[in-house]
Scaffold this motif. Structure first.
Motif, short mmCIF file in Angstrom:
data_model
loop_
_atom_site.label_atom_id
_atom_site.label_comp_id
_atom_site.label_asym_id
_atom_site.label_seq_id
_atom_site.Cartn_x
_atom_site.Cartn_y
_atom_site.Cartn_z
N VAL A 9 0.98 -1.10 0.04
CA VAL A 9 0.03 0.03 0.06
C VAL A 9 0.87 1.10 0.21
O VAL A 9 1.95 1.34 0.78
CB VAL A 9 -1.07 -0.13 1.22
CG1 VAL A 9 -1.96 1.33 1.25
CG2 VAL A 9 -1.86 -1.16 1.33
N ALA A 10 0.58 2.20 -0.88
CA ALA A 10 1.45 3.35 -1.00
C ALA A 10 0.44 4.40 -0.30
O ALA A 10 -0.80 4.56 -0.39
CB ALA A 10 1.70 3.76 -2.48
N TRP A 11 1.17 5.17 0.66
CA TRP A 11 0.60 6.20 1.62
C TRP A 11 1.05 7.51 1.17
O TRP A 11 2.20 7.90 1.24
CB TRP A 11 0.65 6.02 2.79
CG TRP A 11 0.04 4.60 3.36
CD1 TRP A 11 0.75 3.67 3.48
CD2 TRP A 11 -1.09 4.49 3.86
NE1 TRP A 11 0.00 2.20 3.76
CE2 TRP A 11 -1.42 3.01 4.13
CE3 TRP A 11 -2.41 5.03 4.01
CZ2 TRP A 11 -2.27 2.21 4.73
CZ3 TRP A 11 -3.35 4.56 4.69
CH2 TRP A 11 -3.31 3.19 5.08
N TYR A 12 0.06 8.55 0.42
CA TYR A 12 0.75 9.91 0.07
C TYR A 12 0.01 10.77 0.93
O TYR A 12 -1.42 10.69 1.24
CB TYR A 12 0.27 10.13 -1.32
CG TYR A 12 1.53 9.22 -2.23
CD1 TYR A 12 2.59 9.79 -2.52
CD2 TYR A 12 0.87 8.07 -2.68
CE1 TYR A 12 3.41 9.21 -3.50
CE2 TYR A 12 1.83 7.35 -3.54
CZ TYR A 12 3.02 7.89 -3.92
OH TYR A 12 3.74 7.17 -4.54
N PRO A 13 0.45 11.90 1.59
CA PRO A 13 -0.13 13.11 2.46
C PRO A 13 -1.13 13.85 1.63
O PRO A 13 -0.84 14.24 0.63
CB PRO A 13 1.08 13.56 2.98
CG PRO A 13 2.09 13.47 1.92
CD PRO A 13 1.91 12.18 1.31
N ILE A 14 -2.06 14.18 2.20
CA ILE A 14 -3.05 15.10 1.74
C ILE A 14 -3.25 16.42 2.42
O ILE A 14 -3.39 17.56 1.85
CB ILE A 14 -4.38 14.23 1.53
CG1 ILE A 14 -4.98 13.53 2.53
CG2 ILE A 14 -4.42 13.39 0.06
CD1 ILE A 14 -6.36 13.26 2.37
#
Length: 311
Positions: free
Chosen positions: A194-199
């Protein structure tokens, strides 16, 4: 409030705890799984604890819509909730051919035996008789790891990806096992990334560059902690039930927390994420090496991992 360094606080562990799915578990009689490879099932018990993949994806419903919030302690002592959107980066599901075929009917993933791949050649089509490989070696590999029912490796840039739950639903419309399999029906070689990108973060803090860090987590898709992979160094594999370990699932009974066995980071080189007093440096290296070893063992070219490793 003391700084993250003086307090020995781990923002990395806070992120891991906040993004680890906690899946409702149940038991199945082992006899119902008798046509599966017995090497995959625990010995000495009549039942097997497992979870359904549909319930696993359900853990990402809110995260896919609003982001998963992780508490981050800044250098000055302020606390923010940093939110991340999960994206399905990669997944491989290994299972038993005959059972999966009967379960999913005429799914095209079994068409002429050419769309599934075995561990022997995970990047190509199914091994053919004229492939020049020893049949006994192929048979042993299939007995230990099963058949590759489904594989997905993301190629799009982060801006062109749908959130994890949306992507899984899209893939499940073609490969229904993604929603119907029990974890006990899968080989221990099954995994996802799972790739987690900040928003965004609350409250807003302008010009905090370290909050732009991105993460890549690796999770087993089976409920057993036993490592059947020959030569694996995936020491970070963790299966916890209930409150055995501090996490977002603390206090929940009959749940399995699928902690990551591997991890890669991007833009997380600052001390905000690797506090030397909390063992973060060693943890990052260990989890990164575990992910690298896993991918090498399965001969998987994982695009996100390569990007995170070189940037």
């Amino acid at each position: 409030m003391a700084s993250s360094s003086s307090a020995g606080h781990s923002n990395l562990q806070s992120f891991i705890n906040s993004t680890t799915p906690s899946v409702p578990s149940h038991t199945l009689p082992k006899r119902s799984l008798e046509d599966w490879n017995s090497l995959w099932l625990p010995a000495g018990r009549d039942t097997v604890e497992c979870f359904n993949l549909r319930d696993l994806w359900g853990q990402y419903t809110e995260w896919s819509a609003y982001g998963a919030g992780a508490e981050v302690l800044l250098h000055g002592g302020d606390i923010v909730d940093q939110y991340y959107v999960p994206y399905l980066s990669a997944i491989q599901i290994y299972t038993n051919k005959s059972r999966a075929s009967s379960r999913n009917g005429a799914s095209n993933c079994w068409s002429n035996g050419s769309a599934y791949r075995t561990l022997v050649d995970p990047r190509g089509s199914a091994v053919q008789e004229d492939a020049g490989l020893h049949h006994e070696g192929i048979r042993r590999a299939q007995e230990q790891f099963g058949y590759l029912y489904f594989e997905f490796i993301e190629n799009n840039t982060p801006f062109g990806r749908p959130p994890l739950l949306e992507k899984v639903r899209e893939l499940a419309s073609i490969h229904p096992g993604l929603m119907s399999f029990e974890s006990a029906e899968l080989s221990p070689a099954s995994w996802m990334s799972v790739a987690w990108y900040p928003i965004y973060h609350i409250p807003a803090r302008p010009k905090v560059k370290d909050l732009s860090a991105c993460f890549l987590t690796y999770h087993k898709l089976t409920s057993s902690c036993q490592d059947h992979m020959q030569g694996s160094t995936a020491e970070g594999v963790s299966c916890t039930r209930g409150g055995n370990r501090s996490s977002s699932s603390e206090g929940k009974s009959n749940h399995i927390a699928l902690y990551p066995f591997g991890l890669a980071t991007y833009r997380a080189r600052g001390k905000l994420w690797t506090n030397p007093e909390s063992g973060d440096d060693e943890r990052v290296v260990s989890l990164y090496n575990a992910a690298d070893s896993w991918l090498r063992q399965l001969e998987v070219v994982h695009n996100d991992f390569n990007f995170f490793s070189t940037h």
